[in-house]
Design a protein around this motif. Structure first.
Motif, PDB file in Angstrom:
ATOM      1  N   ALA A  96       0.790  -1.271   0.013  1.00 36.61           N
ATOM      2  CA  ALA A  96       0.075  -0.066  -0.111  1.00 36.61           C
ATOM      3  C   ALA A  96       0.875   1.200   0.115  1.00 36.61           C
ATOM      4  O   ALA A  96       0.445   2.080  -0.562  1.00 36.61           O
ATOM      5  CB  ALA A  96      -0.985   0.114   1.055  1.00 36.61           C
ATOM      6  N   LEU A  97       2.076   1.100   0.658  1.00 30.92           N
ATOM      7  CA  LEU A  97       3.101   2.248   0.544  1.00 30.92           C
ATOM      8  C   LEU A  97       3.278   2.779  -0.611  1.00 30.92           C
ATOM      9  O   LEU A  97       3.460   3.775  -1.083  1.00 30.92           O
ATOM     10  CB  LEU A  97       4.035   1.919   1.695  1.00 30.92           C
ATOM     11  N   ASP A  98       3.770   1.698  -1.303  1.00 25.91           N
ATOM     12  CA  ASP A  98       3.954   1.915  -2.983  1.00 25.91           C
ATOM     13  C   ASP A  98       3.073   2.378  -3.711  1.00 25.91           C
ATOM     14  O   ASP A  98       3.249   3.255  -4.460  1.00 25.91           O
ATOM     15  CB  ASP A  98       4.468   0.632  -3.437  1.00 25.91           C
ATOM     16  N   GLU A  99       2.002   2.002  -3.581  1.00 24.03           N
ATOM     17  CA  GLU A  99       0.628   2.683  -4.159  1.00 24.03           C
ATOM     18  C   GLU A  99       0.547   4.144  -3.910  1.00 24.03           C
ATOM     19  O   GLU A  99       0.401   5.050  -4.640  1.00 24.03           O
ATOM     20  CB  GLU A  99      -0.538   1.964  -4.179  1.00 24.03           C
TER      21      GLU A  99
ATOM     22  N   ARG B  12       0.622   7.480  -6.252  1.00 24.07           N
ATOM     23  CA  ARG B  12      -0.477   8.234  -6.290  1.00 24.07           C
ATOM     24  C   ARG B  12      -0.233   9.852  -5.866  1.00 24.07           C
ATOM     25  O   ARG B  12      -0.594  10.738  -6.362  1.00 24.07           O
ATOM     26  CB  ARG B  12      -1.724   7.728  -5.639  1.00 24.07           C
ATOM     27  N   THR B  13       0.382   9.896  -4.946  1.00 18.84           N
ATOM     28  CA  THR B  13       0.691  11.187  -4.201  1.00 18.84           C
ATOM     29  C   THR B  13       1.736  11.990  -5.193  1.00 18.84           C
ATOM     30  O   THR B  13       1.749  13.140  -5.415  1.00 18.84           O
ATOM     31  CB  THR B  13       1.480  11.234  -2.877  1.00 18.84           C
ATOM     32  N   ALA B  14       2.729  11.176  -5.539  1.00 22.21           N
ATOM     33  CA  ALA B  14       3.674  11.874  -6.559  1.00 22.21           C
ATOM     34  C   ALA B  14       3.061  12.223  -7.702  1.00 22.21           C
ATOM     35  O   ALA B  14       3.272  13.399  -8.442  1.00 22.21           O
ATOM     36  CB  ALA B  14       4.983  10.862  -6.821  1.00 22.21           C
TER      37      ALA B  14
ATOM     38  N   PHE C 137      -8.115   0.842   2.621  1.00 18.49           N
ATOM     39  CA  PHE C 137      -7.868   1.631   3.706  1.00 18.49           C
ATOM     40  C   PHE C 137      -6.578   1.873   4.006  1.00 18.49           C
ATOM     41  O   PHE C 137      -6.256   2.920   4.463  1.00 18.49           O
ATOM     42  CB  PHE C 137      -8.633   0.804   4.770  1.00 18.49           C
ATOM     43  N   LEU C 138      -5.549   0.861   3.875  1.00 17.68           N
ATOM     44  CA  LEU C 138      -4.316   1.222   4.063  1.00 17.68           C
ATOM     45  C   LEU C 138      -3.781   2.106   3.188  1.00 17.68           C
ATOM     46  O   LEU C 138      -3.147   2.968   3.196  1.00 17.68           O
ATOM     47  CB  LEU C 138      -3.512  -0.124   3.983  1.00 17.68           C
ATOM     48  N   VAL C 139      -3.867   2.238   1.777  1.00 15.82           N
ATOM     49  CA  VAL C 139      -3.647   3.112   0.878  1.00 15.82           C
ATOM     50  C   VAL C 139      -4.334   4.508   1.232  1.00 15.82           C
ATOM     51  O   VAL C 139      -3.383   5.503   1.323  1.00 15.82           O
ATOM     52  CB  VAL C 139      -4.306   2.633  -0.593  1.00 15.82           C
TER      53      VAL C 139
ATOM     54  N   ILE D  96      -4.913   5.754   4.218  1.00 15.48           N
ATOM     55  CA  ILE D  96      -4.079   6.101   5.447  1.00 15.48           C
ATOM     56  C   ILE D  96      -2.948   6.749   4.996  1.00 15.48           C
ATOM     57  O   ILE D  96      -2.291   7.656   5.509  1.00 15.48           O
ATOM     58  CB  ILE D  96      -3.872   5.075   6.656  1.00 15.48           C
ATOM     59  N   LEU D  97      -2.193   5.728   4.126  1.00 15.14           N
ATOM     60  CA  LEU D  97      -0.833   6.308   3.675  1.00 15.14           C
ATOM     61  C   LEU D  97      -0.646   7.362   2.747  1.00 15.14           C
ATOM     62  O   LEU D  97       0.240   8.084   2.811  1.00 15.14           O
ATOM     63  CB  LEU D  97      -0.066   4.971   3.342  1.00 15.14           C
ATOM     64  N   THR D  98      -1.647   7.498   1.900  1.00 14.73           N
ATOM     65  CA  THR D  98      -1.784   8.812   1.228  1.00 14.73           C
ATOM     66  C   THR D  98      -1.969  10.119   1.862  1.00 14.73           C
ATOM     67  O   THR D  98      -1.325  10.941   1.758  1.00 14.73           O
ATOM     68  CB  THR D  98      -3.093   8.559   0.063  1.00 14.73           C
ATOM     69  N   HIS D  99      -2.822   9.783   2.820  1.00 16.57           N
ATOM     70  CA  HIS D  99      -3.205  10.954   3.842  1.00 16.57           C
ATOM     71  C   HIS D  99      -2.005  11.335   4.411  1.00 16.57           C
ATOM     72  O   HIS D  99      -1.621  12.493   4.451  1.00 16.57           O
ATOM     73  CB  HIS D  99      -3.987  10.362   4.625  1.00 16.57           C
ATOM     74  N   GLU D 100      -1.076  10.262   4.858  1.00 19.10           N
ATOM     75  CA  GLU D 100       0.157  10.889   5.622  1.00 19.10           C
ATOM     76  C   GLU D 100       1.345  11.349   4.489  1.00 19.10           C
ATOM     77  O   GLU D 100       2.065  12.151   4.929  1.00 19.10           O
ATOM     78  CB  GLU D 100       0.764   9.733   6.240  1.00 19.10           C
ATOM     79  N   MET D 101       1.243  10.849   3.330  1.00 19.78           N
ATOM     80  CA  MET D 101       2.119  11.466   2.333  1.00 19.78           C
ATOM     81  C   MET D 101       1.911  12.933   2.043  1.00 19.78           C
ATOM     82  O   MET D 101       2.632  13.502   1.689  1.00 19.78           O
ATOM     83  CB  MET D 101       1.926  10.594   1.051  1.00 19.78           C
ATOM     84  N   VAL D 102       0.557  13.003   1.876  1.00 22.35           N
ATOM     85  CA  VAL D 102       0.247  14.282   1.824  1.00 22.35           C
ATOM     86  C   VAL D 102       0.494  15.575   2.722  1.00 22.35           C
ATOM     87  O   VAL D 102       1.214  16.356   2.278  1.00 22.35           O
ATOM     88  CB  VAL D 102      -1.461  14.472   1.549  1.00 22.35           C
TER      89      VAL D 102
END
Length: 159
Positions: free
Chosen positions: A14-17, A21-23, A99-101, A103-109
């Protein structure tokens, strides 16, 4: 309860995705993304510090190095117990990945915004600012909208 081994594998997938997505959303080329230094910890990792329930995750600025080429180092910490409890409550344990994607997208933002707008004199990250949290939720929603697999997660957690 910490993530199981298969769930931890799912976290890193999920971190990779979330990174991609964020980049992509911010149009950050790979060489620039590599300059955004961070790590990810879950409950079983050395250095993980407990988070209050019902917090899913947090981003912390661990160090700021002022040398010829200054850089910040961030740490994303996941709250395994809160994430699993929310997934169970919302009947998402069978398909935890979206759900993990989210959460991690939110933190990446948060990380991208903080790395570009954080005052160089600041000592802490202003993550308790409600208006900033609303902006990050809105951006996270925009990043993940368009994929039907994220629709249930966005409806439940990204109001």
């Amino acid at each position: 309860m910490p993530f199981s081994a298969p769930q931890r594998n799912l976290v890193f997938r999920a971190l990779d995705e979330a990174e991609d997505r964020t980049a992509g959303y911010y149009c950050i080329p790979p060489f620039r993304w590599e300059q955004l230094r961070y790590d990810l910890l879950t409950q079983v990792d050395h250095g993980w510090e407990p988070l209050p329930d019902p917090t899913f995750a947090r981003v912390r600025l661990l160090q700021r190095i002022h040398a010829r080429q200054p850089f910040d180092f961030y740490r994303i910490e996941l709250n395994d117990r809160s994430i699993l409890a929310a997934a169970k409550r919302e009947n998402m344990l069978r398909d935890l990945y979206p759900f993990l994607v989210y959460i991690l997208t939110h933190e990446m933002v948060h990380m991208v915004r903080l790395s570009s707008i954080l005052d160089s004199r600041a000592e802490t990250i202003p993550h308790t600012d409600e208006s900033e949290e609303e902006r990050v939720q809105d951006i996270s929603r925009r990043i993940l909208t368009g994929s039907s697999s994220f629709h249930p997660v966005l409806e439940r957690f990204c109001s």
